[in-house]
Design a protein around this motif. Structure first.
Motif, mmCIF file in Angstrom:
data_model
loop_
_atom_site.group_PDB
_atom_site.id
_atom_site.type_symbol
_atom_site.label_atom_id
_atom_site.label_comp_id
_atom_site.label_asym_id
_atom_site.label_seq_id
_atom_site.Cartn_x
_atom_site.Cartn_y
_atom_site.Cartn_z
ATOM 1 N N LEU A 46 10.045 -2.790 -3.105
ATOM 2 C CA LEU A 46 8.594 -2.975 -3.066
ATOM 3 C C LEU A 46 8.222 -4.414 -2.727
ATOM 4 O O LEU A 46 7.307 -4.657 -1.938
ATOM 5 C CB LEU A 46 7.963 -2.543 -4.391
ATOM 6 N N LYS A 76 1.035 -5.848 -5.404
ATOM 7 C CA LYS A 76 -0.105 -5.956 -4.495
ATOM 8 C C LYS A 76 0.148 -7.039 -3.455
ATOM 9 O O LYS A 76 0.571 -8.137 -3.784
ATOM 10 C CB LYS A 76 -1.360 -6.297 -5.302
ATOM 11 N N ILE A 87 -0.292 7.446 5.051
ATOM 12 C CA ILE A 87 -0.025 7.423 3.605
ATOM 13 C C ILE A 87 0.720 8.661 3.091
ATOM 14 O O ILE A 87 1.667 8.516 2.329
ATOM 15 C CB ILE A 87 -1.309 7.118 2.805
ATOM 16 N N LEU A 113 11.147 3.090 1.103
ATOM 17 C CA LEU A 113 10.189 3.755 0.215
ATOM 18 C C LEU A 113 10.679 5.128 -0.243
ATOM 19 O O LEU A 113 10.345 5.559 -1.346
ATOM 20 C CB LEU A 113 8.816 3.853 0.870
ATOM 21 N N LYS A 117 11.003 5.993 -4.139
ATOM 22 C CA LYS A 117 10.455 7.225 -4.723
ATOM 23 C C LYS A 117 11.526 7.975 -5.508
ATOM 24 O O LYS A 117 11.279 8.476 -6.608
ATOM 25 C CB LYS A 117 9.880 8.106 -3.621
ATOM 26 N N ILE A 127 5.058 7.176 -8.401
ATOM 27 C CA ILE A 127 4.706 6.040 -7.549
ATOM 28 C C ILE A 127 3.573 6.465 -6.626
ATOM 29 O O ILE A 127 3.617 7.553 -6.045
ATOM 30 C CB ILE A 127 5.925 5.498 -6.759
ATOM 31 N N THR A 128 2.554 5.617 -6.557
ATOM 32 C CA THR A 128 1.419 5.893 -5.680
ATOM 33 C C THR A 128 1.100 4.629 -4.889
ATOM 34 O O THR A 128 1.574 3.543 -5.215
ATOM 35 C CB THR A 128 0.170 6.328 -6.481
ATOM 36 N N VAL A 129 0.269 4.794 -3.870
ATOM 37 C CA VAL A 129 -0.141 3.659 -3.051
ATOM 38 C C VAL A 129 -1.622 3.752 -2.741
ATOM 39 O O VAL A 129 -2.166 4.845 -2.554
ATOM 40 C CB VAL A 129 0.691 3.561 -1.745
ATOM 41 N N GLU A 130 -2.256 2.599 -2.734
ATOM 42 C CA GLU A 130 -3.633 2.457 -2.264
ATOM 43 C C GLU A 130 -3.558 1.389 -1.178
ATOM 44 O O GLU A 130 -2.914 0.364 -1.376
ATOM 45 C CB GLU A 130 -4.544 1.990 -3.392
ATOM 46 N N SER A 131 -4.207 1.639 -0.043
ATOM 47 C CA SER A 131 -4.094 0.682 1.047
ATOM 48 C C SER A 131 -5.299 0.738 1.966
ATOM 49 O O SER A 131 -5.904 1.801 2.147
ATOM 50 C CB SER A 131 -2.827 0.970 1.852
ATOM 51 N N SER A 137 -1.854 -3.632 0.649
ATOM 52 C CA SER A 137 -1.454 -2.421 -0.066
ATOM 53 C C SER A 137 -1.201 -2.730 -1.532
ATOM 54 O O SER A 137 -0.824 -3.847 -1.885
ATOM 55 C CB SER A 137 -0.174 -1.842 0.545
ATOM 56 N N PHE A 139 1.010 -0.883 -4.554
ATOM 57 C CA PHE A 139 1.926 0.162 -5.004
ATOM 58 C C PHE A 139 1.905 0.167 -6.524
ATOM 59 O O PHE A 139 2.053 -0.885 -7.155
ATOM 60 C CB PHE A 139 3.346 -0.087 -4.483
#
Length: 146
Positions: A46, A76, A87, A113, A117, A127-131, A137, A139
């Protein structure tokens, strides 16, 4: 957990230094039951991605938070971000988003990744992602506490 994260940070320190990227750690003391080597590898993956896709002279942030019987580790960056259409696939083996494929200086096989995972899944986590494209991004790794 702080031992694992500090070891991961130490492994990517020279890569960050080469790009003048600082790593900011905000951590609470937490304990996990897990395999130390694979958890360290998870955070190396990460952090490596965060550094790889961030511009020079930026900061990668790591925060550790306790939430009930779980712990969250948030990584981040302020890098290129991930397009919304990519995504759903970023945790698939060999998947590389169009932007990363076209950047010749970005090396890799699209396995990091998917390995991350798998490590999270083996530790009964998520595990999640916002981007946002062009903004970076975030994680979020959620693992059960000891």
């Amino acid at each position: 957990l702080s031992e694992v994260i500090q070891e991961a940070v130490a492994k990517v320190k020279s890569q960050a230094k080469n790009k003048n990227i600082s790593i900011a750690l905000d951590s609470e003391k937490n304990y996990l039951i897990g395999e130390k080597r694979s958890l360290t590898e998870l955070f190396i993956i990460l952090l490596d991605n965060a550094i790889k896709y961030s511009p020079d002279k930026t900061t990668v942030k790591i925060a550790v938070k306790k939430i009930d019987s779980k712990v969250q580790v948030i990584v981040k960056d302020s890098g290129i971000g991930i397009e919304k259409k990519d995504i759903p696939y970023i945790f698939d083996r060999f998947y590389r988003a169009d932007k990363s494929r076209s950047k010749q200086e970005t090396k890799g096989y699209g396995l990091g990744l998917s390995i991350a995972k798998r490590i999270v899944t083996l530790h009964n986590g998520n595990i999640t992602v916002e981007s946002k494209t062009g903004k970076g991004s975030v994680f979020i790794v959620t693992l059960p506490r000891a």
